[in-house]
Motif scaffolding. Structure first.
Motif, PDB file in Angstrom:
ATOM      1  N   ARG A   3       0.811  -1.218   0.000  1.00  0.00           N
ATOM      2  CA  ARG A   3       0.000   0.000   0.000  1.00  0.00           C
ATOM      3  C   ARG A   3       0.843   1.266   0.000  1.00  0.00           C
ATOM      4  NH1 ARG A   3      -2.783  -3.752   3.206  1.00  0.00           N
ATOM      5  NH2 ARG A   3      -4.849  -4.127   2.422  1.00  0.00           N
ATOM      6  N   SER A   4       2.145   1.152   0.246  1.00  0.00           N
ATOM      7  CA  SER A   4       2.993   2.338   0.371  1.00  0.00           C
ATOM      8  C   SER A   4       3.045   3.157  -0.912  1.00  0.00           C
ATOM      9  CB  SER A   4       4.404   1.941   0.803  1.00  0.00           C
ATOM     10  OG  SER A   4       4.996   1.117  -0.179  1.00  0.00           O
ATOM     11  N   TYR A   6       0.503   3.558  -2.939  1.00  0.00           N
ATOM     12  CA  TYR A   6      -0.818   4.114  -3.207  1.00  0.00           C
ATOM     13  C   TYR A   6      -1.127   5.242  -2.231  1.00  0.00           C
ATOM     14  CZ  TYR A   6      -1.041  -0.032  -6.010  1.00  0.00           C
ATOM     15  OH  TYR A   6      -0.761  -1.007  -6.932  1.00  0.00           O
ATOM     16  N   ASP A   7      -0.362   6.316  -2.366  1.00  0.00           N
ATOM     17  CA  ASP A   7      -0.567   7.474  -1.508  1.00  0.00           C
ATOM     18  C   ASP A   7      -1.246   8.583  -2.310  1.00  0.00           C
ATOM     19  OD1 ASP A   7       1.447   8.398  -3.175  1.00  0.00           O
ATOM     20  OD2 ASP A   7       2.938   8.592  -1.600  1.00  0.00           O
ATOM     21  N   GLY A  65      -9.070  -0.371  -0.421  1.00  0.00           N
ATOM     22  CA  GLY A  65      -8.573  -0.425   0.946  1.00  0.00           C
ATOM     23  C   GLY A  65      -8.980   0.768   1.788  1.00  0.00           C
ATOM     24  N   ASP A  66      -8.966   0.547   3.082  1.00  0.00           N
ATOM     25  CA  ASP A  66      -9.329   1.599   4.035  1.00  0.00           C
ATOM     26  C   ASP A  66      -8.283   2.709   4.080  1.00  0.00           C
ATOM     27  OD1 ASP A  66     -11.130   2.685   5.829  1.00  0.00           O
ATOM     28  OD2 ASP A  66     -10.163   1.769   7.564  1.00  0.00           O
ATOM     29  N   TYR A  67      -7.139   2.480   3.462  1.00  0.00           N
ATOM     30  CA  TYR A  67      -6.065   3.468   3.441  1.00  0.00           C
ATOM     31  C   TYR A  67      -6.374   4.649   2.527  1.00  0.00           C
ATOM     32  CZ  TYR A  67      -5.069   0.913  -0.845  1.00  0.00           C
ATOM     33  OH  TYR A  67      -5.187   0.305  -2.072  1.00  0.00           O
ATOM     34  N   ASP A  69      -7.668   7.957   0.961  1.00  0.00           N
ATOM     35  CA  ASP A  69      -8.101   9.258   1.471  1.00  0.00           C
ATOM     36  C   ASP A  69      -9.449   9.605   0.850  1.00  0.00           C
ATOM     37  OD1 ASP A  69      -8.528  11.922   2.115  1.00  0.00           O
ATOM     38  OD2 ASP A  69      -6.547  12.606   1.462  1.00  0.00           O
ATOM     39  N   PRO A  82     -14.774   0.527   2.048  1.00  0.00           N
ATOM     40  CA  PRO A  82     -13.412   0.054   2.317  1.00  0.00           C
ATOM     41  C   PRO A  82     -13.426  -1.440   2.630  1.00  0.00           C
ATOM     42  CG  PRO A  82     -14.260   1.288   4.201  1.00  0.00           C
ATOM     43  CD  PRO A  82     -15.307   1.354   3.123  1.00  0.00           C
ATOM     44  N   ASP A  84     -10.735  -5.238   2.513  1.00  0.00           N
ATOM     45  CA  ASP A  84      -9.424  -5.863   2.355  1.00  0.00           C
ATOM     46  C   ASP A  84      -9.537  -6.816   1.173  1.00  0.00           C
ATOM     47  OD1 ASP A  84      -7.070  -7.289   2.438  1.00  0.00           O
ATOM     48  OD2 ASP A  84      -7.291  -7.921   4.527  1.00  0.00           O
TER      49      ASP A  84
END
Length: 117
Positions: A3-4, A6-7, A65-67, A69, A82, A84
């Protein structure tokens, strides 16, 4: 899934190109098939769903994902769920069309059959 990458910056950089791609592909598809409802599994910010709404689809649901924004969503946040994606998801209903772009290759191999199902 890593996930890093996908910011906020990732989604900002790909948003306009994805909206154009979604519009082109969906409009070609809609010449032959006119879905009323679409689910996008791994929707990111929902730009393909925005393209679908712009083309007249009345019901959309984006899964990712819940990550993510929520302020970056191109769709109403009520149309985003969201989840998984490394685990099976049961929405308890069917959609006329399911879309998933650039997602499956990031999931574990063991997830392949249930993801396609």
């Amino acid at each position: 899934m890593d996930r890093s990458v996908y910011d906020r910056t990732f989604f900002e950089q790909q948003a306009s190109g994805s909206l154009v791609s979604g519009s082109v592909i969906l409009n070609l598809l809609f010449e032959h098939f006119r879905p009323r409802s679409i689910v996008d599994v791994g929707c990111g910010t929902g730009v393909w769903l925005k393209a679908a709404l712009d083309a007249g689809v009345t019901e959309v649901l984006g899964l990712d994902g819940d990550y993510l924004d929520r302020n970056q969503l191109a769709i109403d946040p009520d149309c985003f769920l969201p989840v998984d994606l490394t685990e099976p998801v049961d929405l308890g209903r069917r959609f006329d069309l399911a879309v998933s772009v650039e997602v499956a290759e990031h999931l574990p191999f063991q997830r392949s059959e249930s993801f396609v199902g």
